[in-house]
Structures are given as C-alpha cells and as structure tokens.
Design an enzyme around this catalytic site. Structure first.
Site, PDB file in Angstrom:
ATOM      1  N   SER A 135     -76.816 -63.534  10.813  1.00  0.00           N
ATOM      2  CA  SER A 135     -75.708 -64.391  10.393  1.00  0.00           C
ATOM      3  C   SER A 135     -76.122 -65.831  10.128  1.00  0.00           C
ATOM      4  O   SER A 135     -75.448 -66.533   9.395  1.00  0.00           O
ATOM      5  CB  SER A 135     -74.606 -64.354  11.444  1.00  0.00           C
ATOM      6  OG  SER A 135     -75.108 -64.771  12.693  1.00  0.00           O
ATOM      7  N   HIS A 188     -71.896 -58.724   9.378  1.00  0.00           N
ATOM      8  CA  HIS A 188     -71.942 -59.464   8.113  1.00  0.00           C
ATOM      9  C   HIS A 188     -72.314 -58.574   6.926  1.00  0.00           C
ATOM     10  O   HIS A 188     -72.507 -59.075   5.815  1.00  0.00           O
ATOM     11  CB  HIS A 188     -72.917 -60.644   8.212  1.00  0.00           C
ATOM     12  CG  HIS A 188     -72.360 -61.796   8.983  1.00  0.00           C
ATOM     13  ND1 HIS A 188     -71.527 -62.741   8.417  1.00  0.00           N
ATOM     14  CD2 HIS A 188     -72.485 -62.143  10.282  1.00  0.00           C
ATOM     15  CE1 HIS A 188     -71.183 -63.630   9.329  1.00  0.00           C
ATOM     16  NE2 HIS A 188     -71.752 -63.287  10.478  1.00  0.00           N
ATOM     17  N   LYS A 213     -64.274 -60.270   9.819  1.00  0.00           N
ATOM     18  CA  LYS A 213     -64.991 -61.015   8.778  1.00  0.00           C
ATOM     19  C   LYS A 213     -64.486 -60.556   7.414  1.00  0.00           C
ATOM     20  O   LYS A 213     -63.413 -60.948   7.005  1.00  0.00           O
ATOM     21  CB  LYS A 213     -66.496 -60.862   8.984  1.00  0.00           C
ATOM     22  CG  LYS A 213     -66.910 -61.677  10.212  1.00  0.00           C
ATOM     23  CD  LYS A 213     -68.336 -61.593  10.614  1.00  0.00           C
ATOM     24  CE  LYS A 213     -68.553 -62.535  11.807  1.00  0.00           C
ATOM     25  NZ  LYS A 213     -69.502 -62.024  12.780  1.00  0.00           N
TER      26      LYS A 213
HETATM   27  C1  LIG Z   1     -69.405 -62.248  14.265  1.00  0.00           C
HETATM   28  C2  LIG Z   1     -70.304 -61.270  14.858  1.00  0.00           C
HETATM   29  C3  LIG Z   1     -69.890 -60.490  15.941  1.00  0.00           C
HETATM   30  C4  LIG Z   1     -68.576 -60.723  16.621  1.00  0.00           C
HETATM   31  O1  LIG Z   1     -67.492 -60.256  15.871  1.00  0.00           O
HETATM   32  P1  LIG Z   1     -66.016 -60.695  16.307  1.00  0.00           P
HETATM   33  O2  LIG Z   1     -65.152 -59.660  15.693  1.00  0.00           O
HETATM   34  O3  LIG Z   1     -65.787 -62.063  15.782  1.00  0.00           O
HETATM   35  O4  LIG Z   1     -65.983 -60.651  17.801  1.00  0.00           O
HETATM   36  C5  LIG Z   1     -70.746 -59.532  16.422  1.00  0.00           C
HETATM   37  N1  LIG Z   1     -71.959 -59.339  15.866  1.00  0.00           N
HETATM   38  C6  LIG Z   1     -72.403 -60.070  14.838  1.00  0.00           C
HETATM   39  C7  LIG Z   1     -73.755 -59.815  14.253  1.00  0.00           C
HETATM   40  C8  LIG Z   1     -71.589 -61.063  14.301  1.00  0.00           C
HETATM   41  O5  LIG Z   1     -72.029 -61.807  13.284  1.00  0.00           O
END
Ligand SMILES: *Cc1c(COP(=O)(O)O)cnc(C)c1O
Length: 402
Positions: free
Chosen positions: A190, A218, A249
């Site tokens: 990310s 992502h 996301k």
């Molecule tokens: C954003 C993210 C998460 C967490 O996701 P949420 O739904 O915001 O808790 C987990 N793993 C990765 C790789 C992320 O980028």
C-alpha cells in the site's frame, strides 16, 4: 482531531512527553475534519479541496446505487445484526454477499468480517498454531503482522518480494518438520504500489508444500479482470489458497472477507475469533457491498477509468521530475524523504486546494516520507490537471523538483 491538551495528571506525563517528541520530529499526525462525503472533491474547514487521499478507488463510497441499497436494507433488516452470527443467527443478506463475492472471485466460498484488519486477525491465527510456521514478506501490512503476533507459530521473514530469500526461508523451515507452513504476502503493497510476484510465490510454495495467503486489500476492484484482484491478475485461480480482502477500499463501504477453498472458509466460521466474538457487519453495509458487486459484474468501465487516470497522473508527475518509486498500480507515492519537508509539501498543497496527506514513520521507514496520492475513477481529467499543477508549484517552491 485537535492538538493534545496538556493534563496535570502525573501518571500520563510519559504520554505527553512522547507526543511532544512526535511533534518535534515531524511525526505527529493531524487528522482533518471533513464536512462532505468522500469523492473527487471534499469540503474541509469551509474550503473545497481536491481529494488525493482516499482509497475510494472506484468512487463507490458515495454512489447512489450503493446508498439506495443501504437505505432499502435498513427498511428491510433494521440497523444492527443483533449479536455475533454464531449466537444470533446470520441474516440472509450476509449469506447473499458471501455467495456473490465467491462467484465474483471464482472461489468455493467467502466469509465476511467487520473490516480488512479483522479479517487478518480472524484468518491467520485460525489457520496456524504452535506446530506450524509462517513465512511473511518483510513489508507486509500491520494487520498481517498483528495477525501473526496472535499465533504461536514460528516466524520466518523474507526480504521484500525477494524470491531467492523466500526460497531460503522455505528451505530452512521445511527442515523443521512443521505440520503446516503458511506463506503470507500483501498483493499490492500500500505504501509503494508494487505488486507481489504471486506466480513465483505460488510456484515456490507448491515446491515446498506450503499454503499460500495474499492480502489483496489494494488489489480488489483494481487488479485482474474487472477488478477481481491479484490472484485473477496472475491467473492463479485454484492454486493460490487464501485471499483476504477489504470492502472499505475499492468497494467503498466497510468490512472484509476471506475467499478460499471450502474447508478453509468452513473452519473460519468455526474458529475465526472476530467471527465468534464480534458482531457481524450491519445489513446496510452488506447490501451496499452487494450493489458494488452488481456494478463490477455488469461493467469494467470504472476499473478502466481508474487505470487511465493513474497512467495520466503518474506520467505527468514523472516528467515533472517527481520520484514515484516502483509503483505498478494507481497508488502514486510522491517520495520526498525528509519528514519535515514532506509535511511542508502537504501544507503547501493544501494552501493550493489539494488534500494530500504526508505519510511518515512508522507507516513507512524513517527518511522515506512521502505523499501518497490515491488516484480514483471519480477524478476527471481536469481534476488531475489541477492536482498536477499544485504539485508542480509547491514542489518547485520547496526545491523538491527543478
Ligand atoms: C487497508 C488494509 C487493510 C485493512 O482494511 P480495513 O478494511 O480498512 O480494516 C488490511 N490489509 C491491507 C494490506 C490494507 O491495505
């Protein structure tokens, strides 16, 4: 959130000292307060600013079809799930989302959790314990690291995306006679936007008899056919064992899920602790996610627009001389390095009407501070021009580009 208020409570003096230290080192994060929904533009402190910060890749967070689905779900199902699903039962709508996600992803089944973070905390400790080991990429997300910390499995860390080192760790581990070996990686990292070589990881894991897991937070809605994710991107259906993902996301809502073969999903419904000890997603969240799957299955238009926007932005920024690192995805890190200078760039951009937060230690290593621009299908070409213009002006003023 405003600045910390000093207290006279001597027991908390150590926290005040730590907060003061963060500020002195340019590591203190100020959280902006928004007066608008997520979208290409936001209202912040009475100003309209271009949004370069959200993971709302496809513009679903304020989409009318998703909002209508959420409203209808409240009328049909109410606002809360009542309790954990193993005790209060599971609403039909949760089962429907899980089946729809399974069909979309091309897996046997999926199970949803309250967030992507909770998904990793549910999945990793349920799969491995004392008799097993985990082999993890050095730059894996905090939720993977915390999921690993909740297990008693032995830990092996391989250098970021380094397949020689992965093989070294697999070799070392396979001599130890573990019951199971679990290789875990982010799909898309990310902070840099690089993509894990899932094909090579899969081949190595198969050679040493390890189970494979990818956190595709992502990659969902971004990579693969119509946004089906990193496993689809690499054509590894049926070979990569476990995909965890987020619904917050690209899906634009809230929640997370694990997509896998049937016995794995069945086991998570029996032993995933956030499944057993924390209530389910709300029916409104779940229904909005189903509406997102509907749209993704109908058309690839949004995913294509996202990639076209990313190519336009990244091309223009690179020709201005900005360092965008090794990204291969719409994640566009503008790497400055120095923490204070990165914060100054973020402030200068905000003065020019662009909301782009500085990201520094501990989210990225010290000396690798950056502004991570998140490109969205919601941006228009004109929006991107505005953003690029602001970066050019502010970057020159601060001597970051010539
Ligand atoms: C954003 C993210 C998460 C967490 O996701 P949420 O739904 O915001 O808790 C987990 N793993 C990765 C790789 C992320 O980028």
């Amino acid at each position: 959130m405003s600045d910390p208020v000093p207290t006279s409570d001597a027991r908390l003096a150590y926290l005040e000292a730590d907060l003061a230290d963060l500020k002195a080192r340019g590591l203190y994060t100020t959280i902006r307060s928004l007066q608008s929904p997520q979208g290409a533009w936001l209202q912040i402190d009475g100003r309209r600013v271009l949004n370069f910060c959200s993971n709302n890749y496809l513009g679903f967070a304020n989409d009318s079809a998703l909002k209508d689905a959420a409203k209808a779900a409240i009328d049909r199902w109410g606002v809360g799930p009542g309790a954990v699903r193993t005790i209060a039962g599971t609403m039909d709508v949760h089962g429907e989302l899980e089946r729809r996600l399974a069909a979309f992803k091309g897996v046997d089944d999926t199970v949803s959790f309250q967030s992507g973070f909770a998904t990793n905390l549910a999945t990793i400790p349920a799969l491995v314990g004392e008799a097993d080991c985990i082999i993890s990429d050095a730059l894996n997300h905090a939720s993977i690291i915390d999921g690993i910390r909740l297990t008693k499995a032995a830990r092996y860390v391989y250098r970021h995306c380094d397949m020689d080192d992965l093989e070294t760790q697999l070799k070392a581990a396979s001599g130890k006679g573990y019951r199971a070996m679990l290789v875990i990686t982010d799909g898309v990292f990310s902070m840099d936007g690089d993509v894990a070589p899932l094909d090579a990881i899969c081949t190595l894991a198969e050679r040493y008899g390890a189970i494979t897991m990818v956190d595709d937070a992502h990659g969902e809605g971004v990579l693969g056919r119509g946004g089906r994710g990193a496993v689809d991107h690499f054509g590894l259906h049926g070979r990569f064992d476990i995909e965890t993902g987020t619904l917050s996301k690209a899906f634009g809502v809230m929640g997370g899920y694990t997509a896998a073969k049937q016995p794995i999903v069945d086991w998570l419904r029996q032993r995933g602790r956030p499944f057993l000890f924390s209530s389910a997603l709300t029916p409104a969240d779940v229904s909005a996610c189903i509406a997102a799957v509907d749209i993704l299955e109908r058309s690839t238009e949004r995913v294509e627009r996202l990639w076209a926007n990313a190519a336009a932005f990244q091309g223009a920024m690179r020709s201005l001389g900005f360092d965008l690192g090794v990204t291969r995805t719409p994640i566009s890190p503008v790497i400055v390095g120095d923490e204070q200078k990165t914060q100054a760039l973020s402030r200068a951009l905000f003065e020019r009407g662009v909301f782009a937060t500085a990201i520094a230690f501990p989210t990225v290593p010290l000396g690798k501070a950056r502004i991570r621009v998140m490109i969205s299908a919601a941006h228009s070409p004109e929006d991107l021009e505005v953003g690029i213009g602001a970066f050019e002006e502010a970057g020159r003023a601060l001597g970051i580009v010539g």
